[in-house]
Design a protein around this motif. Sequence first.
Motif, PDB file in Angstrom:
ATOM      1  N   MET A   1      26.593  -6.460  10.970  1.00 59.31           N
ATOM      2  CA  MET A   1      25.779  -6.368   9.762  1.00 59.31           C
ATOM      3  C   MET A   1      25.732  -4.919   9.253  1.00 59.31           C
ATOM      4  O   MET A   1      25.401  -4.016  10.015  1.00 59.31           O
TER       5      MET A   1
ATOM      6  N   LYS B   1      23.033 -17.974  14.851  1.00 61.07           N
ATOM      7  CA  LYS B   1      24.287 -17.288  14.518  1.00 61.07           C
ATOM      8  C   LYS B   1      25.047 -18.024  13.417  1.00 61.07           C
ATOM      9  O   LYS B   1      25.725 -17.443  12.603  1.00 61.07           O
TER      10      LYS B   1
ATOM     11  N   LEU C   1      26.589 -12.376   5.974  1.00 55.84           N
ATOM     12  CA  LEU C   1      25.555 -12.916   6.861  1.00 55.84           C
ATOM     13  C   LEU C   1      26.113 -13.847   7.928  1.00 55.84           C
ATOM     14  O   LEU C   1      25.491 -14.060   8.961  1.00 55.84           O
TER      15      LEU C   1
ATOM     16  N   VAL D   1      23.152 -19.055   7.772  1.00 58.48           N
ATOM     17  CA  VAL D   1      22.899 -17.855   6.982  1.00 58.48           C
ATOM     18  C   VAL D   1      21.692 -17.997   6.055  1.00 58.48           C
ATOM     19  O   VAL D   1      21.125 -17.000   5.626  1.00 58.48           O
TER      20      VAL D   1
ATOM     21  N   GLN E   1      16.472 -18.496  12.376  1.00 56.90           N
ATOM     22  CA  GLN E   1      17.853 -18.060  12.216  1.00 56.90           C
ATOM     23  C   GLN E   1      18.669 -18.317  13.467  1.00 56.90           C
ATOM     24  O   GLN E   1      18.207 -18.140  14.575  1.00 56.90           O
TER      25      GLN E   1
ATOM     26  N   VAL F   1      17.850 -12.045   7.253  1.00 56.47           N
ATOM     27  CA  VAL F   1      17.975 -11.299   8.521  1.00 56.47           C
ATOM     28  C   VAL F   1      16.725 -11.410   9.386  1.00 56.47           C
ATOM     29  O   VAL F   1      16.769 -11.134  10.578  1.00 56.47           O
TER      30      VAL F   1
ATOM     31  N   ASN G   1      28.423 -13.144   9.732  1.00 53.73           N
ATOM     32  CA  ASN G   1      28.833 -12.313  10.861  1.00 53.73           C
ATOM     33  C   ASN G   1      27.772 -11.245  11.104  1.00 53.73           C
ATOM     34  O   ASN G   1      27.978 -10.064  10.850  1.00 53.73           O
ATOM     35  N   GLN G   2      26.604 -11.678  11.601  1.00 52.34           N
ATOM     36  CA  GLN G   2      25.478 -10.746  11.712  1.00 52.34           C
ATOM     37  C   GLN G   2      25.668  -9.693  12.799  1.00 52.34           C
ATOM     38  O   GLN G   2      24.941  -8.713  12.846  1.00 52.34           O
ATOM     39  N   ASP G   3      26.661  -9.887  13.664  1.00 53.16           N
ATOM     40  CA  ASP G   3      26.910  -8.873  14.696  1.00 53.16           C
ATOM     41  C   ASP G   3      27.403  -7.574  14.072  1.00 53.16           C
ATOM     42  O   ASP G   3      27.196  -6.496  14.605  1.00 53.16           O
TER      43      ASP G   3
END
Length: 254
Positions: free
Chosen positions: A37, A69, A31, A72, A67, A62, A33-35
């Motif tokens: 995902m 960046k 989470l 988490v 939220q 998510v 590094n949501q880019d």
Amino acid sequence: TTKMTLYLKYRPQTISELDLISVRERLQKILANQDSMPHAFLFAGPRGAGKTSAARILAKAVNCEEQSKSKVEPCNKCDQCVAITKGSSLDVIEIDAASNRGVDDIRSLREAVKLATSGAKKKVYIIDEAHMLTTEASNALLKTLEEPPDHVIFVLATTAPEKLLDTIKSRCTTLHFIKASETEVVQSLKRAVDGEKIKVADGVLEEIAKNVDGSFREAHKILEQLFTGENKITIEDVYKLSQMQDSDPRKLVV
């Protein structure tokens, strides 16, 4: 009250509350590094290890409106978090594969997947006991996993990952939910004990933890059986319960 009340009432609501340390650390990394995902997860492990709780927390993380960046954890206060916690979110869909295992069920899911969300950032499909899907249904699901829309995340939960198609497993990021250690079980029980202000003698939680074969759910069931309201739970109470149910203390579980 039902046997499941404490387990459900005190199930983890944030990533830091997840009692399995290995799962908690892995989800935090993903989470963060949501880019990048993953669009499909496989949560594999025994019953009562917290797979569904973790899937719901992932869905909140998510979709949380607070939220950023760098953050988490779900806030558990915004509309999305509250709806997911309550089970009323239209964008978090839980499917029991044991009773929706046919190809028609998955075909209708494939149609639904294409639709936009009802307000959340991501639609999250949690498919419980995913190994129960028929071969045809599994192949239909595979097509969706191969070309998933950007706004969809799948979480397949299963106690028998070896029964899933290898092609499905290869499309998923797998998290192994192992049996909990006694320390992790005690940690989980402490949430319920503190929340309900249950009086327990020293060593009681540890004794329960020894008897549940690493299952959080079973540990909470036993705590609930021992909890009568006013009295302090003693080690003797734990022993008595085990003798009543079976002379073998490992069979303490009902």
